[in-house]
Design a protein around this motif. Sequence first.
Motif, mmCIF file in Angstrom:
data_model
loop_
_atom_site.group_PDB
_atom_site.id
_atom_site.type_symbol
_atom_site.label_atom_id
_atom_site.label_comp_id
_atom_site.label_asym_id
_atom_site.label_seq_id
_atom_site.Cartn_x
_atom_site.Cartn_y
_atom_site.Cartn_z
ATOM 1 N N PHE A 139 -93.437 13.701 8.484
ATOM 2 C CA PHE A 139 -94.647 13.663 7.657
ATOM 3 C C PHE A 139 -94.329 14.083 6.227
ATOM 4 O O PHE A 139 -94.795 13.458 5.270
ATOM 5 C CB PHE A 139 -95.726 14.560 8.257
ATOM 6 C CG PHE A 139 -97.002 14.549 7.485
ATOM 7 C CD1 PHE A 139 -97.833 13.448 7.493
ATOM 8 C CD2 PHE A 139 -97.364 15.648 6.725
ATOM 9 C CE1 PHE A 139 -99.016 13.430 6.763
ATOM 10 C CE2 PHE A 139 -98.531 15.645 5.982
ATOM 11 C CZ PHE A 139 -99.358 14.540 6.008
ATOM 12 N N ALA A 140 -93.536 15.132 6.045
ATOM 13 C CA ALA A 140 -93.167 15.598 4.706
ATOM 14 C C ALA A 140 -92.356 14.534 3.970
ATOM 15 O O ALA A 140 -92.564 14.293 2.776
ATOM 16 C CB ALA A 140 -92.390 16.902 4.795
ATOM 17 N N LEU A 141 -91.437 13.892 4.657
ATOM 18 C CA LEU A 141 -90.636 12.837 4.037
ATOM 19 C C LEU A 141 -91.512 11.657 3.636
ATOM 20 O O LEU A 141 -91.373 11.109 2.534
ATOM 21 C CB LEU A 141 -89.535 12.383 4.995
ATOM 22 C CG LEU A 141 -88.595 11.311 4.489
ATOM 23 C CD1 LEU A 141 -87.819 11.811 3.274
ATOM 24 C CD2 LEU A 141 -87.636 10.886 5.574
ATOM 25 N N ALA A 142 -92.451 11.271 4.486
ATOM 26 C CA ALA A 142 -93.356 10.168 4.164
ATOM 27 C C ALA A 142 -94.256 10.520 2.983
ATOM 28 O O ALA A 142 -94.514 9.680 2.112
ATOM 29 C CB ALA A 142 -94.198 9.806 5.383
ATOM 30 N N LEU A 143 -94.721 11.759 2.928
ATOM 31 C CA LEU A 143 -95.564 12.209 1.819
ATOM 32 C C LEU A 143 -94.786 12.180 0.498
ATOM 33 O O LEU A 143 -95.310 11.728 -0.526
ATOM 34 C CB LEU A 143 -96.092 13.608 2.099
ATOM 35 C CG LEU A 143 -97.033 14.195 1.065
ATOM 36 C CD1 LEU A 143 -98.312 13.379 1.002
ATOM 37 C CD2 LEU A 143 -97.347 15.637 1.412
ATOM 38 N N CYS A 144 -93.552 12.633 0.520
ATOM 39 C CA CYS A 144 -92.718 12.596 -0.696
ATOM 40 C C CYS A 144 -92.474 11.154 -1.141
ATOM 41 O O CYS A 144 -92.558 10.840 -2.333
ATOM 42 C CB CYS A 144 -91.393 13.300 -0.454
ATOM 43 S SG CYS A 144 -91.535 15.080 -0.315
ATOM 44 N N ALA A 145 -92.169 10.286 -0.212
ATOM 45 C CA ALA A 145 -91.915 8.886 -0.556
ATOM 46 C C ALA A 145 -93.174 8.222 -1.120
ATOM 47 O O ALA A 145 -93.109 7.464 -2.094
ATOM 48 C CB ALA A 145 -91.429 8.126 0.668
ATOM 49 N N LEU A 170 -93.862 9.514 -4.740
ATOM 50 C CA LEU A 170 -92.953 8.935 -5.723
ATOM 51 C C LEU A 170 -93.224 7.453 -5.934
ATOM 52 O O LEU A 170 -93.048 6.927 -7.030
ATOM 53 C CB LEU A 170 -91.500 9.139 -5.275
ATOM 54 C CG LEU A 170 -90.975 10.556 -5.372
ATOM 55 C CD1 LEU A 170 -89.578 10.633 -4.775
ATOM 56 C CD2 LEU A 170 -90.968 11.038 -6.798
ATOM 57 N N GLY A 171 -93.665 6.772 -4.913
ATOM 58 C CA GLY A 171 -93.933 5.344 -5.018
ATOM 59 C C GLY A 171 -95.230 5.034 -5.739
ATOM 60 O O GLY A 171 -95.395 3.940 -6.276
ATOM 61 N N ALA A 172 -96.157 5.971 -5.781
ATOM 62 C CA ALA A 172 -97.462 5.727 -6.387
ATOM 63 C C ALA A 172 -97.637 6.573 -7.639
ATOM 64 O O ALA A 172 -98.627 7.259 -7.826
ATOM 65 C CB ALA A 172 -98.559 6.049 -5.376
ATOM 66 N N CYS A 173 -96.673 6.522 -8.536
ATOM 67 C CA CYS A 173 -96.707 7.441 -9.674
ATOM 68 C C CYS A 173 -97.231 6.801 -10.960
ATOM 69 O O CYS A 173 -97.153 7.419 -12.003
ATOM 70 C CB CYS A 173 -95.318 8.029 -9.917
ATOM 71 S SG CYS A 173 -94.096 6.801 -10.378
ATOM 72 N N GLY A 174 -97.737 5.590 -10.939
ATOM 73 C CA GLY A 174 -98.317 5.088 -12.172
ATOM 74 C C GLY A 174 -98.223 3.589 -12.356
ATOM 75 O O GLY A 174 -98.214 2.825 -11.410
ATOM 76 N N GLN A 175 -98.115 3.229 -13.594
ATOM 77 C CA GLN A 175 -98.147 1.836 -13.999
ATOM 78 C C GLN A 175 -96.892 1.086 -13.566
ATOM 79 O O GLN A 175 -95.793 1.608 -13.624
ATOM 80 C CB GLN A 175 -98.256 1.804 -15.526
ATOM 81 C CG GLN A 175 -98.214 0.432 -16.126
ATOM 82 C CD GLN A 175 -98.385 0.524 -17.627
ATOM 83 O OE1 GLN A 175 -98.969 1.458 -18.130
ATOM 84 N NE2 GLN A 175 -97.870 -0.459 -18.333
#
Length: 71
Positions: free
Chosen positions: A12-18, A21-26
Motif C-alpha cells: 500500500f505504501a509503495l502504491a501510494l508513493c507511485a 509521483l505520477g499525479a504531480c501536475g501538468q
Amino acid sequence: MLRASQILVRSFALALCAASLGACGQRGPLYLPTAPEAAQRATLPETLRSQIFDDAATAPVRAPVQPANAR
C-alpha cells in the motif's frame, strides 16, 4: 519471513508513493506564460507576502491575560 499484514502495508505504501509521483501536475514541458493576461497575475512570492502582512494587519488584538492570583 514477512507476515501478510507487513506485505499489505508495504504494498500500500509503495502504491501510494507511485500514485503521488505520477499525479504531480501538468503533462508535457513546463513553460512560463507570455500571454497579456498572465502579466497581471501575482507571483508566488507576492502572494505569500500579501497573505503574511494582511493576516498580521487584520489579526485581533487581545488584552493580556492576568493570572488569577495577581490581585
